[in-house]
Design a protein around this motif. Structure first.
Motif, PDB file in Angstrom:
ATOM      1  N   LEU A   1       0.794  -1.253  -0.087  1.00 20.35           N
ATOM      2  CA  LEU A   1      -0.116  -0.079   0.054  1.00 20.35           C
ATOM      3  C   LEU A   1       0.774   1.325   0.080  1.00 20.35           C
ATOM      4  O   LEU A   1       0.252   2.398   0.317  1.00 20.35           O
ATOM      5  CB  LEU A   1      -0.793   0.144   1.301  1.00 20.35           C
ATOM      6  N   ASN A   2       2.184   1.179  -0.128  1.00 21.16           N
ATOM      7  CA  ASN A   2       3.124   2.292  -0.295  1.00 21.16           C
ATOM      8  C   ASN A   2       2.671   3.125  -1.537  1.00 21.16           C
ATOM      9  O   ASN A   2       1.887   2.900  -2.322  1.00 21.16           O
ATOM     10  CB  ASN A   2       4.328   1.942  -0.063  1.00 21.16           C
ATOM     11  N   GLY A   3       3.277   4.513  -1.357  1.00 19.66           N
ATOM     12  CA  GLY A   3       2.965   5.365  -2.399  1.00 19.66           C
ATOM     13  C   GLY A   3       3.377   4.988  -3.989  1.00 19.66           C
ATOM     14  O   GLY A   3       2.715   5.371  -4.821  1.00 19.66           O
ATOM     15  N   GLN A   4       4.247   4.006  -4.068  1.00 23.91           N
ATOM     16  CA  GLN A   4       4.832   3.308  -5.153  1.00 23.91           C
ATOM     17  C   GLN A   4       4.046   2.536  -5.882  1.00 23.91           C
ATOM     18  O   GLN A   4       3.615   2.455  -7.040  1.00 23.91           O
ATOM     19  CB  GLN A   4       6.219   2.972  -5.131  1.00 23.91           C
ATOM     20  N   ASN A   5       3.442   1.449  -4.999  1.00 22.02           N
ATOM     21  CA  ASN A   5       2.497   0.393  -5.259  1.00 22.02           C
ATOM     22  C   ASN A   5       1.039   0.786  -5.492  1.00 22.02           C
ATOM     23  O   ASN A   5       0.181  -0.169  -5.926  1.00 22.02           O
ATOM     24  CB  ASN A   5       2.908  -0.950  -4.418  1.00 22.02           C
ATOM     25  N   CYS A   6       0.733   1.653  -4.843  1.00 17.45           N
ATOM     26  CA  CYS A   6      -0.800   2.003  -4.597  1.00 17.45           C
ATOM     27  C   CYS A   6      -1.018   3.700  -4.750  1.00 17.45           C
ATOM     28  O   CYS A   6      -1.293   4.473  -3.830  1.00 17.45           O
ATOM     29  CB  CYS A   6      -1.557   1.676  -3.426  1.00 17.45           C
ATOM     30  N   PRO A   7      -0.889   4.127  -6.003  1.00 22.95           N
ATOM     31  CA  PRO A   7      -0.658   5.615  -6.275  1.00 22.95           C
ATOM     32  C   PRO A   7      -2.109   6.161  -5.706  1.00 22.95           C
ATOM     33  O   PRO A   7      -2.027   7.431  -5.269  1.00 22.95           O
ATOM     34  CB  PRO A   7      -0.556   5.677  -7.820  1.00 22.95           C
ATOM     35  N   SER A   8      -3.235   5.642  -5.645  1.00 20.05           N
ATOM     36  CA  SER A   8      -4.424   6.414  -5.165  1.00 20.05           C
ATOM     37  C   SER A   8      -4.368   6.589  -3.677  1.00 20.05           C
ATOM     38  O   SER A   8      -5.248   7.275  -3.104  1.00 20.05           O
ATOM     39  CB  SER A   8      -5.822   5.744  -5.808  1.00 20.05           C
ATOM     40  N   LEU A   9      -3.584   5.937  -2.857  1.00 21.12           N
ATOM     41  CA  LEU A   9      -3.671   6.197  -1.641  1.00 21.12           C
ATOM     42  C   LEU A   9      -2.183   7.224  -1.230  1.00 21.12           C
ATOM     43  O   LEU A   9      -2.143   7.145   0.236  1.00 21.12           O
ATOM     44  CB  LEU A   9      -3.440   4.842  -0.823  1.00 21.12           C
ATOM     45  N   GLN A  10      -1.387   7.730  -2.156  1.00 18.07           N
ATOM     46  CA  GLN A  10      -0.391   8.751  -1.742  1.00 18.07           C
ATOM     47  C   GLN A  10      -1.033   9.935  -1.083  1.00 18.07           C
ATOM     48  O   GLN A  10      -2.190  10.469  -1.246  1.00 18.07           O
ATOM     49  CB  GLN A  10       0.328   9.028  -3.327  1.00 18.07           C
ATOM     50  N   GLY A  11      -0.361  10.280  -0.019  1.00 21.73           N
ATOM     51  CA  GLY A  11      -0.581  11.042   0.975  1.00 21.73           C
ATOM     52  C   GLY A  11      -1.708  10.978   1.813  1.00 21.73           C
ATOM     53  O   GLY A  11      -2.293  11.796   2.656  1.00 21.73           O
ATOM     54  N   LYS A  12      -2.210   9.628   1.755  1.00 16.26           N
ATOM     55  CA  LYS A  12      -3.330   9.331   2.695  1.00 16.26           C
ATOM     56  C   LYS A  12      -2.869   8.279   3.721  1.00 16.26           C
ATOM     57  O   LYS A  12      -1.949   7.557   3.409  1.00 16.26           O
ATOM     58  CB  LYS A  12      -4.469   8.626   1.963  1.00 16.26           C
ATOM     59  N   PRO A  13      -3.608   8.221   5.029  1.00 16.87           N
ATOM     60  CA  PRO A  13      -3.232   7.343   5.844  1.00 16.87           C
ATOM     61  C   PRO A  13      -3.332   5.848   5.738  1.00 16.87           C
ATOM     62  O   PRO A  13      -4.516   5.677   5.388  1.00 16.87           O
ATOM     63  CB  PRO A  13      -3.600   7.740   7.207  1.00 16.87           C
ATOM     64  N   LYS A  14      -2.371   5.151   5.697  1.00 18.20           N
ATOM     65  CA  LYS A  14      -2.489   3.465   5.640  1.00 18.20           C
ATOM     66  C   LYS A  14      -2.195   2.958   7.096  1.00 18.20           C
ATOM     67  O   LYS A  14      -0.868   3.197   7.524  1.00 18.20           O
ATOM     68  CB  LYS A  14      -1.509   3.038   4.644  1.00 18.20           C
ATOM     69  N   LEU A  15      -3.155   2.553   7.778  1.00 23.06           N
ATOM     70  CA  LEU A  15      -3.087   1.960   9.182  1.00 23.06           C
ATOM     71  C   LEU A  15      -3.111   0.570   9.094  1.00 23.06           C
ATOM     72  O   LEU A  15      -4.051  -0.263   8.794  1.00 23.06           O
ATOM     73  CB  LEU A  15      -4.414   2.660   9.852  1.00 23.06           C
ATOM     74  N   PHE A  16      -2.351  -0.132   9.871  1.00 20.11           N
ATOM     75  CA  PHE A  16      -2.277  -1.582   9.963  1.00 20.11           C
ATOM     76  C   PHE A  16      -2.259  -1.908  11.646  1.00 20.11           C
ATOM     77  O   PHE A  16      -1.483  -1.222  12.409  1.00 20.11           O
ATOM     78  CB  PHE A  16      -1.004  -2.182   9.342  1.00 20.11           C
ATOM     79  N   PHE A  17      -3.015  -2.782  12.041  1.00 18.73           N
ATOM     80  CA  PHE A  17      -3.473  -3.142  13.193  1.00 18.73           C
ATOM     81  C   PHE A  17      -2.810  -4.618  13.501  1.00 18.73           C
ATOM     82  O   PHE A  17      -3.899  -5.591  12.578  1.00 18.73           O
ATOM     83  CB  PHE A  17      -4.620  -2.961  13.835  1.00 18.73           C
ATOM     84  N   ILE A  18      -1.854  -5.107  13.967  1.00 17.88           N
ATOM     85  CA  ILE A  18      -1.457  -6.458  13.937  1.00 17.88           C
ATOM     86  C   ILE A  18      -1.670  -7.280  15.280  1.00 17.88           C
ATOM     87  O   ILE A  18      -0.986  -6.988  16.305  1.00 17.88           O
ATOM     88  CB  ILE A  18      -0.025  -6.618  13.411  1.00 17.88           C
ATOM     89  N   GLN A  19      -2.639  -8.375  15.608  1.00  9.22           N
ATOM     90  CA  GLN A  19      -2.718  -9.110  16.591  1.00  9.22           C
ATOM     91  C   GLN A  19      -2.031 -10.105  16.202  1.00  9.22           C
ATOM     92  O   GLN A  19      -2.693 -11.285  15.719  1.00  9.22           O
ATOM     93  CB  GLN A  19      -4.223  -9.081  17.164  1.00  9.22           C
ATOM     94  N   ALA A  20      -0.719 -10.344  16.720  1.00  6.43           N
ATOM     95  CA  ALA A  20       0.016 -11.542  16.433  1.00  6.43           C
ATOM     96  C   ALA A  20       1.220 -11.371  17.343  1.00  6.43           C
ATOM     97  O   ALA A  20       1.832 -10.420  17.590  1.00  6.43           O
ATOM     98  CB  ALA A  20       0.529 -11.840  14.853  1.00  6.43           C
ATOM     99  N   CYS A  21       1.853 -12.716  17.699  1.00  8.33           N
ATOM    100  CA  CYS A  21       3.108 -12.452  18.575  1.00  8.33           C
ATOM    101  C   CYS A  21       4.065 -12.062  17.751  1.00  8.33           C
ATOM    102  O   CYS A  21       4.454 -12.191  16.358  1.00  8.33           O
ATOM    103  CB  CYS A  21       3.488 -13.897  19.062  1.00  8.33           C
ATOM    104  N   GLY A  22       5.093 -11.448  18.528  1.00  4.35           N
ATOM    105  CA  GLY A  22       6.346 -10.820  17.619  1.00  4.35           C
ATOM    106  C   GLY A  22       7.567 -11.648  17.939  1.00  4.35           C
ATOM    107  O   GLY A  22       8.587 -11.400  17.503  1.00  4.35           O
ATOM    108  N   GLY A  23       7.356 -12.997  18.825  1.00  2.00           N
ATOM    109  CA  GLY A  23       8.266 -13.964  19.016  1.00  2.00           C
ATOM    110  C   GLY A  23       7.869 -14.663  20.250  1.00  2.00           C
ATOM    111  O   GLY A  23       6.728 -14.954  20.583  1.00  2.00           O
ATOM    112  N   GLY A  24       8.757 -15.591  20.775  1.00  2.00           N
ATOM    113  CA  GLY A  24       8.414 -16.349  21.983  1.00  2.00           C
ATOM    114  C   GLY A  24       8.774 -16.080  23.065  1.00  2.00           C
ATOM    115  O   GLY A  24       8.571 -16.793  24.008  1.00  2.00           O
ATOM    116  N   GLU A  25       9.270 -14.912  23.436  1.00  2.00           N
ATOM    117  CA  GLU A  25       9.553 -14.597  24.866  1.00  2.00           C
ATOM    118  C   GLU A  25       8.423 -14.198  25.696  1.00  2.00           C
ATOM    119  O   GLU A  25       7.410 -13.201  25.053  1.00  2.00           O
ATOM    120  CB  GLU A  25      10.558 -13.297  24.804  1.00  2.00           C
ATOM    121  N   LYS A  26       8.489 -14.244  26.948  1.00  2.00           N
ATOM    122  CA  LYS A  26       7.296 -14.098  27.712  1.00  2.00           C
ATOM    123  C   LYS A  26       7.770 -12.790  28.737  1.00  2.00           C
ATOM    124  O   LYS A  26       8.792 -12.961  29.333  1.00  2.00           O
ATOM    125  CB  LYS A  26       6.955 -15.033  28.444  1.00  2.00           C
TER     126      LYS A  26
END
Length: 404
Positions: free
Chosen positions: A260-285
């Motif tokens: 979705l960056n400005g190069q691959n999705c020109p119609s979203l240039q200058g517009k906020p692209k928001l990602f919410f990730i519910q997933a572990c980042g590793g195995g540490e507790k």
């Protein structure tokens, strides 16, 4: 990739985008094991030669220590000796004719999501120096917030992976449907067009992101992607982590955001692209740290709590630079991208099988209570500062005290 090699590519990116012929070297990079077939397909899927060259350089920076030497060898094999010599000397000199570099956008705060609300005063008003640099997309008001009055505001894609294949050693994610329902209702209430996808394999995740990037977002002001899945560590140079398809392989978060960056999705240039990730980042507790008796004790999880993690990914698509601890929410200047993680890189993320994940529960509540008055970055800070489910119940708290 070796930092020195990456610096050489970055200093010469303009020359490479201007003069490189990607079609001649893709087969060589594939045969030498530098790129995977999926990466070659993504490069060849770009319409113009310049876009293909740009994507090739971006991907090359994510590969291993032998990527640059192999790239130089491919250039020489295909007769592109001038580029090879330029990179070999590593001095950043430019090939004539030079093309002026486009100025990057200044970082801007994300305004409240609901379009009918009045603007919120911005505590980070730009200085007189930054006011002279104008973003490429006009803003509506003097406090320089993103324009957010389209109806619908934008597309919200939810990828909800629940049932994992028996051969991938990943447990089913009970409680994830609860998270999906909450996010679907919340973003519909925020005037988004919500698309929910369930149980996507690795290639299907990439297909859905590619389809989203190909859509025309000209009538929208924003785009949201929510991913609920198992996660793992993945080396990176910008966004850490990777999320698993239900068949096992993991897609790096950095690759997901690139769609979705400005190069691959020109119609979203200058517009906020928001990602919410519910997933572990590793195995540490994270067992927390000692606090005063008046504060909430740290939680180690209960009988209904599960993790969304397995050890570090060894997939060939995992990025191969050194891990860096990133903030839970970041806003890179050039591409208007914000990524909010449910946990820090390297650590597990907890999910209750009966009530859903702690992160989504807090995120949903904060959006419901504060979207009318606060900007998104402020609300994400509220999510980070929320007590961890207040240990969910007094009984759970008593279990913790008795156990420890």
């Amino acid at each position: 990739m070796d930092p020195k090699h990456r610096q050489i590519l970055q200093r010469n990116r303009l020359n490479l985008v201007t003069a490189l012929n990607p079609a001649d070297i893709c087969d060589g990079l594939l045969s030498k094991g530098v790129f995977t077939q999926d990466m070659i397909d993504e490069i060849q899927g770009k319409i113009t030669r310049r876009d293909q060259a740009r994507q090739l350089v971006i991907d090359l920076e994510t590969r291993g220590s032998q990527a640059l030497p192999a790239f130089l060898e491919c250039l020489r094999e295909t007769g592109q000796h001038a580029l090879a010599e330029l990179l070999q000397c590593g001095d950043g000199a430019r090939l004539p004719p030079s093309v002026p570099i486009q100025p990057s956008l200044i970082p801007l705060p994300v305004r409240p999501l609901r379009p009918e609300r009045l603007p919120v005063p911005n505590p980070f008003s730009p200085s007189s120096e930054t006011q002279a640099v104008r973003p490429t997309r006009p803003r509506r008001d003097s406090i320089q917030c993103y324009k957010m009055d389209a109806s619908p505001c934008g597309i919200c894609l939810i990828i909800n992976n629940v049932d994992f294949g028996p051969d991938c050693d990943l447990k089913d994610r009970k409680g994830s449907d609860i998270d999906c329902d909450k996010m679907e209702k919340r973003f519909k209430a925020l005037n988004f067009e919500v698309i929910a996808k369930r149980n996507l394999k690795y290639k299907r995740i990439r297909h859905e992101m590619a389809s989203l990037a190909k859509r025309d977002h000209s009538a929208y002001d924003c785009c949201v992607v929510i991913i609920l899945s198992h996660g793992t560590e993945a080396n990176h140079n910008r966004f850490p982590g990777a999320v698993h398809g239900v068949d096992g392989p993991a897609v790096p978060v950095q690759l997901i955001t690139n769609y979705l960056n400005g190069q691959n999705c020109p119609s979203l240039q200058g517009k906020p692209k928001l990602f919410f990730i519910q997933a572990c980042g590793g195995g540490e507790k994270d067992t927390g740290f000692e606090v005063s008796p008046d504060e909430v004790e740290p939680s180690l999880g209960g009988i209904d709590d599960q993790m969304d993690a397995i050890p570090i990914s060894s997939s060939s698509d995992s990025l191969s630079t050194s891990d860096e601890l990133d903030a839970r929410a970041t806003l890179p200047t050039p591409s208007d991208i914000l990524v909010s993680y449910s946990t820090f890189p390297g650590y597990v993320s907890w999910r209750d099988t009966q009530a859903g994940s702690w992160y989504v529960e807090n995120l949903d509540r904060v959006l419901e209570e504060n979207a009318a008055t606060d900007d998104l970055v402020t609300m994400l800070m509220m999510v980070c500062l929320c007590p961890i489910k207040l240990l969910k119940t007094t009984a759970r708290y008593n279990k913790y005290v008795l156990k420890n």
